[in-house]
Design an enzyme around this catalytic site. Structure first.
Site, PDB file in Angstrom:
ATOM      1  N   LYS A 178       0.881  -1.180   0.000  1.00 21.41           N
ATOM      2  CA  LYS A 178       0.000   0.000   0.000  1.00 21.41           C
ATOM      3  C   LYS A 178       0.913   1.222   0.000  1.00 21.41           C
ATOM      4  O   LYS A 178       1.459   1.611   1.027  1.00 21.41           O
ATOM      5  CB  LYS A 178      -0.883  -0.026   1.248  1.00 21.41           C
ATOM      6  CG  LYS A 178      -2.201   0.705   1.132  1.00 21.41           C
ATOM      7  CD  LYS A 178      -2.116   2.162   0.743  1.00 21.41           C
ATOM      8  CE  LYS A 178      -1.824   3.066   1.913  1.00 21.41           C
ATOM      9  NZ  LYS A 178      -1.680   4.496   1.493  1.00 21.41           N
ATOM     10  N   GLU A 251       9.373   1.623  10.767  1.00 21.15           N
ATOM     11  CA  GLU A 251      10.463   2.539  10.390  1.00 21.15           C
ATOM     12  C   GLU A 251       9.864   3.936  10.430  1.00 21.15           C
ATOM     13  O   GLU A 251       9.151   4.337   9.510  1.00 21.15           O
ATOM     14  CB  GLU A 251      10.977   2.213   8.976  1.00 21.15           C
ATOM     15  CG  GLU A 251      11.598   0.832   8.832  1.00 21.15           C
ATOM     16  CD  GLU A 251      12.956   0.714   9.514  1.00 21.15           C
ATOM     17  OE1 GLU A 251      13.390   1.681  10.162  1.00 21.15           O
ATOM     18  OE2 GLU A 251      13.571  -0.353   9.407  1.00 21.15           O
ATOM     19  N   CYS A 285      13.911  10.707   6.397  1.00 19.76           N
ATOM     20  CA  CYS A 285      13.824  10.363   7.818  1.00 19.76           C
ATOM     21  C   CYS A 285      15.186  10.556   8.473  1.00 19.76           C
ATOM     22  O   CYS A 285      15.258  10.821   9.667  1.00 19.76           O
ATOM     23  CB  CYS A 285      13.356   8.937   7.980  1.00 19.76           C
ATOM     24  SG  CYS A 285      14.266   7.810   6.931  1.00 19.76           S
ATOM     25  N   GLU A 377       9.957  16.414  14.633  1.00 23.44           N
ATOM     26  CA  GLU A 377      10.452  16.227  13.267  1.00 23.44           C
ATOM     27  C   GLU A 377       9.905  17.357  12.383  1.00 23.44           C
ATOM     28  O   GLU A 377       8.698  17.526  12.259  1.00 23.44           O
ATOM     29  CB  GLU A 377       9.993  14.864  12.728  1.00 23.44           C
ATOM     30  CG  GLU A 377      10.670  14.503  11.434  1.00 23.44           C
ATOM     31  CD  GLU A 377      10.238  13.133  10.908  1.00 23.44           C
ATOM     32  OE1 GLU A 377       9.034  12.822  10.940  1.00 23.44           O
ATOM     33  OE2 GLU A 377      11.119  12.376  10.453  1.00 23.44           O
TER      34      GLU A 377
HETATM   35  P1  NAD Z   1       2.416   8.875   7.145  1.00 25.97           P
HETATM   36  O1  NAD Z   1       2.543   8.205   8.465  1.00 25.97           O
HETATM   37  O2  NAD Z   1       1.488  10.018   7.016  1.00 25.97           O
HETATM   38  O3  NAD Z   1       1.950   7.812   6.029  1.00 25.97           O
HETATM   39  C1  NAD Z   1       2.683   6.656   5.744  1.00 25.97           C
HETATM   40  C2  NAD Z   1       1.772   5.632   5.101  1.00 25.97           C
HETATM   41  O4  NAD Z   1       0.790   5.218   6.049  1.00 25.97           O
HETATM   42  C3  NAD Z   1       0.994   6.139   3.886  1.00 25.97           C
HETATM   43  O5  NAD Z   1       0.958   5.127   2.910  1.00 25.97           O
HETATM   44  C4  NAD Z   1      -0.399   6.388   4.453  1.00 25.97           C
HETATM   45  O6  NAD Z   1      -1.430   6.303   3.506  1.00 25.97           O
HETATM   46  C5  NAD Z   1      -0.509   5.261   5.446  1.00 25.97           C
HETATM   47  N1  NAD Z   1      -1.499   5.457   6.514  1.00 25.97           N
HETATM   48  C6  NAD Z   1      -2.049   6.610   6.958  1.00 25.97           C
HETATM   49  N2  NAD Z   1      -2.911   6.357   7.967  1.00 25.97           N
HETATM   50  C7  NAD Z   1      -2.890   5.017   8.161  1.00 25.97           C
HETATM   51  C8  NAD Z   1      -3.532   4.144   9.092  1.00 25.97           C
HETATM   52  N3  NAD Z   1      -4.379   4.587  10.016  1.00 25.97           N
HETATM   53  N4  NAD Z   1      -3.238   2.820   9.024  1.00 25.97           N
HETATM   54  C9  NAD Z   1      -2.363   2.350   8.110  1.00 25.97           C
HETATM   55  N5  NAD Z   1      -1.733   3.126   7.214  1.00 25.97           N
HETATM   56  C10 NAD Z   1      -1.983   4.444   7.239  1.00 25.97           C
HETATM   57  O7  NAD Z   1       3.883   9.250   6.711  1.00 25.97           O
HETATM   58  P2  NAD Z   1       4.333  10.091   5.458  1.00 25.97           P
HETATM   59  O8  NAD Z   1       3.945  11.517   5.688  1.00 25.97           O
HETATM   60  O9  NAD Z   1       3.899   9.413   4.214  1.00 25.97           O
HETATM   61  O10 NAD Z   1       5.928   9.935   5.539  1.00 25.97           O
HETATM   62  C11 NAD Z   1       6.758  10.779   6.277  1.00 25.97           C
HETATM   63  C12 NAD Z   1       7.181  10.112   7.555  1.00 25.97           C
HETATM   64  O11 NAD Z   1       7.801   8.874   7.261  1.00 25.97           O
HETATM   65  C13 NAD Z   1       8.215  10.925   8.306  1.00 25.97           C
HETATM   66  O12 NAD Z   1       7.925  10.887   9.683  1.00 25.97           O
HETATM   67  C14 NAD Z   1       9.517  10.192   8.022  1.00 25.97           C
HETATM   68  O13 NAD Z   1      10.522  10.369   8.979  1.00 25.97           O
HETATM   69  C15 NAD Z   1       9.030   8.782   7.977  1.00 25.97           C
HETATM   70  N6  NAD Z   1       9.981   7.939   7.246  1.00 25.97           N
HETATM   71  C16 NAD Z   1      10.729   7.038   7.930  1.00 25.97           C
HETATM   72  C17 NAD Z   1      11.654   6.261   7.263  1.00 25.97           C
HETATM   73  C18 NAD Z   1      12.512   5.254   8.000  1.00 25.97           C
HETATM   74  O14 NAD Z   1      13.106   4.415   7.326  1.00 25.97           O
HETATM   75  N7  NAD Z   1      12.618   5.306   9.315  1.00 25.97           N
HETATM   76  C19 NAD Z   1      11.813   6.405   5.894  1.00 25.97           C
HETATM   77  C20 NAD Z   1      11.030   7.337   5.225  1.00 25.97           C
HETATM   78  C21 NAD Z   1      10.109   8.092   5.906  1.00 25.97           C
END
Ligand code: NAD
Length: 529
Positions: A178, A251, A285, A377
């Site tokens: 997803k 992650e 991240c 963040e």
């Molecule tokens: P997000 O948490 O808003 O969304 C991530 C994913 O989760 C999306 O596909 C979204 O549709 C889905 N999602 C949203 N609500 C959900 C729910 N209730 N249940 C299941 N899935 C759901 O994150 P984002 O804004 O897309 O990404 C940015 C964040 O990701 C930042 O905090 C960044 O640090 C983190 N990140 C971490 C890593 C790592 O490897 N540690 C890598 C990249 C990004």
């Protein structure tokens, strides 16, 4: 037809027949394409299809599964420009970053796991101490978990889902992916590449959609969730998966510090801080989100950092922010810092470029840990810089944080760097390096504290995709075990002896237990006649 913008800037469009996500180019605001907004029922059907396809895939050899990965790699290379341009357009990053930070690492990852997964997951014999003297042996074999649910973010819409998918597949799992609602087209391209590479039908399912589709996947009949995204969503995913006791890898975000010690090469440290903070428009991240510099060299360092920043070209070097929501967070953090006394050295504002969501690379000083910019963040092109007096204070400041993903230490003394690295609370600490280690497929990736659970990449990451099965064999089948029924006085005597003689690891000690052992074996095996 009804239209609604979701809080993160993506758009869902509904008609009586279909629901679609509209993907936009954050630089031009232009519509790039549409993808289905999958319903919970559609997610469930995708999971069912993947589950049905998985056993045949798992039955294939590592070599056969590896060949599919290598074919996918060839296809990515053949279609590199087309893929890079899609990634760049859907995420707003410069083409150079799409190639260097998304495609190159995945080419390496596909090659590495195609060739090395079998060795990394080969059966292991375990040393079981004195039990081996009793004719026993133990092995671990690693079996695929089944169907893996991958939920991914928008900031690396190719590298993160492709890498995790490839690792899950090589271990013999099926995958339901997803992707983020901000980058569905890039994920569909991943599906297209694997299909062209001859991956059997249904082994990889891509369910595009927003958070609702992610939530449906997290609570479906999958065997593990690999979630990459914010800590807030990570909590919801872990809670949903817990209802079915489905394990999760999380992650999550970071607030990564960069420490510049008094003996650092200042030119390199400054260039690293600028790249670490502003690459991917600060939306990584592992971006440098906090900088601590020794007070004696702070002025020299800041001069270099500002000069380096002023040379960056918006659009060519520093890409667009992915969404209006993201740019607002950056604005709020900068405003909060300035209100509390921070000083702006450069940047600090949006840059108008047509419909583009650009934010100027920003450097702040006079910051402290009461400010949101040093605690939460920010995920944008902002580098707040604070000074420290000595090593102890530098480590205290670095560790005064809810997150623990990566950290970077700059010094000419590598021993000093490694000594301090061991004191930082994080998943990865780099000495004289910054940001890029997610690209190393061979090394583990992951964090501690609010940065998440578990690992992706490397052998530790591969182990997240398998269930270890312990196979224990007893070759001494001509006697009954002395610890079986009945618990006679002789048995109790042996157990007391074993408590003293069996458990200290010494063979000499065990020898002294032999008379009681033999007496008990005779007794136990006589009573069975
Ligand atoms: P997000 O948490 O808003 O969304 C991530 C994913 O989760 C999306 O596909 C979204 O549709 C889905 N999602 C949203 N609500 C959900 C729910 N209730 N249940 C299941 N899935 C759901 O994150 P984002 O804004 O897309 O990404 C940015 C964040 O990701 C930042 O905090 C960044 O640090 C983190 N990140 C971490 C890593 C790592 O490897 N540690 C890598 C990249 C990004």
């Amino acid at each position: 037809m009804r239209e609604a913008r979701s809080p993160n800037g993506s758009q869902i469009e509904s008609s009586s027949l279909t629901r679609e996500i509209i993907s936009y180019d954050p630089v031009t605001g232009e519509e790039l394409g549409r993808a289905p907004a999958s319903s919970a029922a559609e997610v469930e059907r995708a999971v069912d299809r993947a589950r049905a396809a998985q056993p045949d895939w798992a039955a294939r050899s590592f070599a056969e599964r590896g060949r599919a990965l290598l074919r996918a790699r060839e296809i990515v290379l053949e279609r590199l420009d087309e893929i890079a341009s899609l990634i760049a357009r859907e995420s707003g990053k410069p083409l150079a970053e799409a190639i260097a930070m998304e495609i190159v690492p995945t080419l390496d990852l596909l090659h590495y796991f195609a060739h090395h997964a079998q060795k990394l997951l080969r059966d292991e014999r375990i040393a079981i101490g004195h039990y081996a003297l009793l004719g026993r042996s133990s092995r671990i074999i690693y079996r695929p978990l089944g169907t893996i649910g991958i939920i991914s973010p928008w900031n690396f819409p190719w590298a993160i889902p492709l890498g995790q998918t490839a690792m899950a597949l090589i271990a013999g799992n099926a995958v339901v992916l997803k992707p983020s609602e901000l980058a569905p087209l890039t994920a569909l391209k991943i599906g297209e590449v694997f299909a062209q590479a001859g991956l059997p039908e249904n082994v990889l399912q891509i369910v595009t959609g927003d958070g609702a589709a992610g939530a449906a996947l997290a609570s479906s009949k999958i065997d593990k969730v690999i979630f990459t995204g914010s800590a807030a969503t990570g909590r919801r995913v872990a809670a949903a998966a817990a209802q079915n006791l489905v394990p999760v890898v999380l992650e999550l975000g970071g607030k990564d510090p960069l420490l510049v010690l008094d003996d650092a090469d200042l030119d390199k440290a400054a260039a690293a801080a600028v790249w670490g903070a502003f690459a991917n428009a600060g939306q990584a991240c592992a971006s440098v989100e906090r900088c601590y510099v020794h007070e004696r060299i702070a002025q020299d360092f800041l001069r270099r950092v500002v000069a380096e920043t002023s040379r960056l070209r918006i659009g060519e070097d520093v890409g667009a922010m992915a969404s209006e929501r993201q740019i607002r967070t950056v604005e709020e953090h900068v405003r909060d810092a300035l209100r509390r006394g921070a000083r702006l050295l450069i940047g600090g504002e949006r840059i108008g470029r047509g419909a583009g969501l650009f934010y100027a690379p920003t450097i702040l000083t006079g910051v402290d840990h009461s400010m949101r910019i040093m605690r939460e963040e920010t995920f944008g092109p902002v580098l707040p810089v604070m000074t420290f007096r000595d090593e102890g204070e530098a480590i205290r400041l670095a560790n005064d944080c809810a997150y623990g993903l990566t950290a970077s230490i700059w010094t000419r003394d590598l021993r000093r760097g490694r000594r301090l690295a061991e004191q930082v609370i994080a998943g990865t600490v780099m000495v004289n390096e910054v940001l890029y280690t997610h690209a190393i497929a061979q090394a583990p990736w992951g964090g501690v504290r609010q940065s998440g659970w578990g690992r992706t990449h490397g052998r530790l990451g591969l182990l997240e995709f398998v269930a270890p099965l312990h196979v224990h064999t007893n070759r001494a089948i001509w006697w009954r075990d002395p610890w079986w029924f009945r618990y006679t006085p002789q048995a109790q005597r042996l157990f007391r002896t074993l408590a003293r003689r069996f458990t200290d690891g010494s063979r000499w000690s065990l020898m002294r237990a032999v008379p009681d052992l033999v007496r008990r074996l005779r007794e136990a095996n006589r009573s069975s006649d």
